[in-house]
Design a protein around this motif. Structure first.
Motif, short mmCIF file in Angstrom:
data_model
loop_
_atom_site.label_atom_id
_atom_site.label_comp_id
_atom_site.label_asym_id
_atom_site.label_seq_id
_atom_site.Cartn_x
_atom_site.Cartn_y
_atom_site.Cartn_z
N LEU A 212 54.33 53.34 104.44
CA LEU A 212 55.03 54.62 104.38
C LEU A 212 55.28 55.03 102.94
CD1 LEU A 212 56.20 56.77 106.23
CD2 LEU A 212 58.37 55.54 106.23
N ALA A 213 55.63 54.07 102.09
CA ALA A 213 55.84 54.38 100.68
C ALA A 213 54.55 54.91 100.06
CB ALA A 213 56.32 53.13 99.94
N HIS A 214 53.44 54.29 100.38
CA HIS A 214 52.15 54.74 99.86
C HIS A 214 51.81 56.14 100.38
CE1 HIS A 214 48.03 54.49 98.40
NE2 HIS A 214 47.61 54.87 99.60
N PRO B 57 59.99 49.80 95.22
CA PRO B 57 58.54 50.08 95.28
C PRO B 57 57.96 50.29 93.90
CG PRO B 57 59.73 51.36 96.93
CD PRO B 57 60.77 50.73 96.05
N SER B 58 56.72 49.92 93.73
CA SER B 58 56.07 50.02 92.42
C SER B 58 54.78 50.83 92.53
CB SER B 58 55.76 48.62 91.88
OG SER B 58 55.10 48.68 90.65
N PHE B 59 54.61 51.79 91.60
CA PHE B 59 53.41 52.63 91.55
C PHE B 59 52.95 52.75 90.11
CE2 PHE B 59 56.00 54.13 95.13
CZ PHE B 59 55.10 54.02 96.18
N ASP C 80 51.85 55.49 88.74
CA ASP C 80 52.37 56.77 88.23
C ASP C 80 53.58 57.21 89.06
OD1 ASP C 80 50.76 57.02 90.44
OD2 ASP C 80 50.05 59.04 89.90
N PRO C 81 54.69 56.53 88.90
CA PRO C 81 55.86 56.81 89.75
C PRO C 81 56.45 58.18 89.52
CG PRO C 81 56.48 55.36 87.96
CD PRO C 81 54.99 55.51 87.89
N LEU C 82 57.01 58.77 90.59
CA LEU C 82 57.74 60.03 90.47
C LEU C 82 59.10 59.81 89.82
CD1 LEU C 82 56.98 61.57 93.99
CD2 LEU C 82 55.88 62.12 91.81
N LEU C 83 59.66 58.62 90.07
CA LEU C 83 60.98 58.28 89.55
C LEU C 83 61.02 56.77 89.36
CD1 LEU C 83 63.82 59.45 88.90
CD2 LEU C 83 64.46 58.96 91.26
N SER C 84 61.55 56.33 88.25
CA SER C 84 61.60 54.90 87.95
C SER C 84 63.05 54.44 87.80
CB SER C 84 60.84 54.59 86.66
OG SER C 84 59.46 54.87 86.81
N LEU C 85 63.40 53.36 88.50
CA LEU C 85 64.73 52.77 88.42
C LEU C 85 64.59 51.27 88.29
CD1 LEU C 85 66.54 54.79 91.26
CD2 LEU C 85 66.74 55.15 88.79
N THR C 86 65.53 50.64 87.61
CA THR C 86 65.45 49.20 87.37
C THR C 86 66.41 48.40 88.23
OG1 THR C 86 67.02 49.40 85.54
CG2 THR C 86 64.69 49.53 85.00
N THR C 87 67.30 49.07 88.98
CA THR C 87 68.25 48.37 89.82
C THR C 87 67.58 47.90 91.11
OG1 THR C 87 68.93 50.53 90.68
CG2 THR C 87 70.25 49.59 88.92
N TYR C 88 68.32 47.16 91.92
CA TYR C 88 67.77 46.61 93.15
C TYR C 88 67.66 47.69 94.23
CZ TYR C 88 68.49 42.05 91.02
OH TYR C 88 68.45 40.96 90.18
N GLY D 193 59.83 57.44 95.94
CA GLY D 193 59.27 56.12 95.67
C GLY D 193 60.24 55.10 95.11
N VAL D 194 61.55 55.27 95.39
CA VAL D 194 62.53 54.32 94.88
C VAL D 194 63.17 53.48 95.98
CG1 VAL D 194 63.05 55.62 92.79
CG2 VAL D 194 64.27 56.17 94.90
N HIS D 195 62.80 53.75 97.23
CA HIS D 195 63.31 52.97 98.34
C HIS D 195 62.28 52.87 99.45
CE1 HIS D 195 67.40 52.05 97.23
NE2 HIS D 195 67.62 53.30 96.86
#
Length: 244
Positions: free
Chosen positions: A61-63, A135-137, A139-147, A200-202
């Motif tokens: 689903l993330a993909h 999730p990791s991509f 070319d992410p739309l949004l990047s976060l470093t927390t869990y 793409g962050v959850h």
């Protein structure tokens, strides 16, 4: 079981299902909702920890969301997501607190102060318990470093809109109005959850677990505050010199 036990059992059940009293129907429903939501959260968490089938659905689903993203939809999802984050959620909570204060609904203010800060703290603790990577991509739309697990934005939405739905439920008696309140709250929570998956962050399981977490904590707080209110009212009515 002796026959004398049945009348006591009937009285016990009648008391638990009575709309009145300190430990009546409100407590029964609250406990049932809390247990059901907590069980759902635990079931999802167990599947995530053991990499069950839901984690495969998470990745697919993330993909899918990432591949089908568009510029206009991304702007909309960012708006929804940001409004329910660390800035928007406190603003909504403050406006709700002001609303309850102006209407002199002090018990609802107490519920708000228990629901939102307590729920946010619980979510942070759960993130560190499970420490799931986001999730990791490439070319992410949004990047976060927390869990990732569970989703804080979705939990915030479940807490806030759930509390509003509870207030509306109490103040509207028709079935249609109450159904609309619940449907509206569920729709907003779902929209927030979808925005987090789209960006793409959850994962899906992060969102579902957060909704269950929020419902469980909301049930605990609302039930506790309602029981406190009923107990104080009962003590007030039993005071000497007061009309009953």
């Amino acid at each position: 079981m002796s026959t004398s036990s049945f009348p006591r059992l009937r009285r016990f059940l009648a008391a638990r299902l009575s709309p009145e009293g300190q430990t009546g129907l409100h407590l029964t429903v609250g406990v049932l909702l809390m247990v059901a939501a907590a069980w759902l959260f635990g079931d999802i968490a167990e599947d995530v920890v053991h990499n069950e089938s839901i984690t495969l659905l998470d990745v697919r689903l993330a993909h899918w969301f990432h591949v089908n993203a568009t510029a206009s939809m991304t702007r909309f999802m960012l708006l929804i997501s940001n409004w329910h984050g660390m800035v928007g959620a406190p603003i909504m909570a403050a406006l709700l607190a002001l609303f309850f204060y102006r209407r002199r609904q002090h018990y609802w203010m107490m519920a708000l102060f228990a629901v939102v800060p307590g729920g946010m703290l619980l979510n942070v603790l759960l993130k560190y318990v499970f420490h799931r990577a986001r999730p990791s991509f490439d070319d992410p739309l949004l990047s976060l470093t927390t869990y990732s697990f569970p989703s804080g934005h979705t939990a915030n939405a479940a807490l806030l809109y759930g509390l509003v739905a509870c207030w509306l439920w109490v103040h509207h008696r028709s079935i249609g109005a109450r159904a609309a309140c619940v449907a509206g709250a569920c729709t907003m929570v779902a929209l927030v959850g979808i925005s987090r998956m789209y960006l793409g962050v959850h994962y899906l399981s992060d969102v579902l677990a957060a909704a269950a977490e929020g419902c469980a904590w909301l049930a605990v707080c609302i039930t506790a505050i309602s029981t406190l209110r009923r107990r104080r009212q009962g003590h007030s009515l039993n005071q000497p010199g007061r009309d009953t």
